[in-house]
Design a protein around this motif. Structure first.
Motif, PDB file in Angstrom:
ATOM      1  N   ILE A 297       0.837  -1.218   0.000  1.00 44.09           N
ATOM      2  CA  ILE A 297       0.000   0.000   0.000  1.00 44.09           C
ATOM      3  C   ILE A 297       0.867   1.263   0.000  1.00 44.09           C
ATOM      4  N   TRP A 305      -1.413   7.691   2.710  1.00 46.54           N
ATOM      5  CA  TRP A 305      -2.760   7.475   3.241  1.00 46.54           C
ATOM      6  C   TRP A 305      -3.820   8.135   2.370  1.00 46.54           C
ATOM      7  N   ASP A 306      -3.487   9.213   1.683  1.00 43.88           N
ATOM      8  CA  ASP A 306      -4.440   9.861   0.764  1.00 43.88           C
ATOM      9  C   ASP A 306      -4.117   9.520  -0.694  1.00 43.88           C
ATOM     10  N   TYR A 308      -2.495   7.043  -2.120  1.00 42.31           N
ATOM     11  CA  TYR A 308      -2.515   5.648  -2.578  1.00 42.31           C
ATOM     12  C   TYR A 308      -3.827   4.935  -2.257  1.00 42.31           C
ATOM     13  N   SER A 309      -4.795   5.654  -1.726  1.00 41.69           N
ATOM     14  CA  SER A 309      -6.067   5.001  -1.435  1.00 41.69           C
ATOM     15  C   SER A 309      -7.056   5.294  -2.576  1.00 41.69           C
ATOM     16  N   PRO A 310      -8.066   4.421  -2.809  1.00 49.54           N
ATOM     17  CA  PRO A 310      -8.345   3.192  -2.063  1.00 49.54           C
ATOM     18  C   PRO A 310      -7.209   2.181  -2.250  1.00 49.54           C
ATOM     19  N   PHE A 311      -6.802   1.565  -1.143  1.00 46.26           N
ATOM     20  CA  PHE A 311      -5.610   0.735  -1.171  1.00 46.26           C
ATOM     21  C   PHE A 311      -5.716  -0.464  -2.108  1.00 46.26           C
TER      22      PHE A 311
END
Ligand code: SF4
Ligand code: F3S
Length: 321
Positions: A297, A305-306, A308-311
């Motif tokens: 991820i 955290w922002d 690469y999401s949705p992981f």
């Protein structure tokens, strides 16, 4: 850790048994190899570590889950107690120290007066909004306390992606204004080495400390991560890469293709955009996410955290940052 090793370790910590010379040299050999030197460098590591004065380390906790300390406590080869006994003098660490309250605070102030100086390790993001009041330790905001300790340190290490880049608590809309160490503390002259990851491999932390002791400052990348550990992408050394090259992508986690080791890119793997040594270093010499069947991820990258999401979905054009 096997029970017999745990028992031996406890005996050593109790001062009834010291690590053998053979164990110590094995540790030094492991470290020499890990920081990219040959076995011939082991005596130099031993010389640096066997000195009577181990470097004093002040280990601070900010806004985080303490997962990086948990990973470090489970460090294998070297065990965490070996790190403490052979490598550093851990003079302040809220998670593992026996004292609390005023006594702990006194230990911190005493460590800061060490004439040899100290290394400051920060784990966790630093809340900055509203004067930093979203995170306090002993009546001081984390922001004030970390600035005070890190500004006087011989070197500062940011342990984990929260300390490096703000972490999960910095995810949009980031209500506490959480920042990474260098972002929050650059005004007081702090330039921390970033040991990125969520959590990072404990060997990346120990190897950095040993490098500082034996060869000085390691070469850093554009995000202040040591190039010796963060110089290649996860994808560069992934054992599933031959399937990536052939266009063989697992369609879902339960599929026969996933079980056969096909590439996890279509299931969200960010390995091609992520700099870390997970495939070659493993966690505790056992496993790493992609080998366990989970996509990378991108946990060692800024803003993962922002960005690469949705992981579990692929980013077709790569992350914005
Ligand atoms: Fe690259 Fe991830 Fe596929 Fe491995 S699983 S080859 S890191 S995209
Ligand atoms: Fe993190 Fe990816 Fe390694 S999620 S632990 S950088 S495989």
């Amino acid at each position: 850790m096997p029970n017999s090793n745990r028992f031996d370790t406890l005996k050593m910590m109790a001062g009834t048994e010291k690590p053998s010379r053979r164990d110590f040299m094995k540790f030094c050999g492991t470290m020499a190899a890990f920081i990219g030197m040959g076995p011939a460098f082991a005596p130099k590591v031993a010389h640096a570590l066997a000195g009577k004065k181990r470097p004093s380390v002040i280990y601070m906790h900010g806004a985080e889950c303490t997962g990086c300390t948990e990973a470090l406590l489970r460090a294998y080869q070297p065990y965490f107690d070996e790190i403490i006994m052979n490598t550093i003098s851990l003079d302040y660490c809220e998670t593992v120290m026996a004292s609390a309250g005023q006594a702990a605070h006194a230990a911190l102030e005493k460590a800061m007066k060490n004439p040899e100086g100290y290394v400051c390790v920060i784990e966790g993001g630093i809340p900055t909004y509203h004067g930093g009041e979203y995170g306090k330790v002993g009546g001081e905001t984390m922001f004030q306390l970390f600035a005070r300790v890190a500004a006087k340190a011989n070197a500062t290490i940011a342990m984990g992606s929260c300390a490096c880049f703000g972490g999960i608590q910095a995810a949009a809309p980031n209500p506490s204004g959480a920042k990474g160490t260098n972002d929050a503390l650059k005004a007081v002259g702090v330039n921390a080495i970033n040991i990125a990851g969520c959590p990072p491999n404990p060997m990346n932390f120990v190897g950095t400390v040993v490098h500082l002791l034996t060869k000085g400052m390691p070469e850093l990348d554009a995000w202040n991560r040591p190039k010796m550990f963060y110089g290649d992408t996860v994808h560069d050394h992934c054992p599933r890469q031959e399937h990536f090259n052939r266009g063989e992508f697992a369609p879902d986690f339960e599929s026969e293709e996933a079980k056969k080791g096909w590439c996890l890119y279509q299931l969200g793997c960010k390995g091609p955009y992520t700099y870390n040594n997970c495939p070659t270093s493993l966690f505790n010499e056992v496993n790493w996410p992609v080998q366990a069947g989970a996509p990378c991820i991108g946990c060692s990258e800024p803003n993962f955290w922002d960005d690469y999401s949705p992981f579990f979905h692929p980013i077709e054009d790569g992350p914005e940052s």
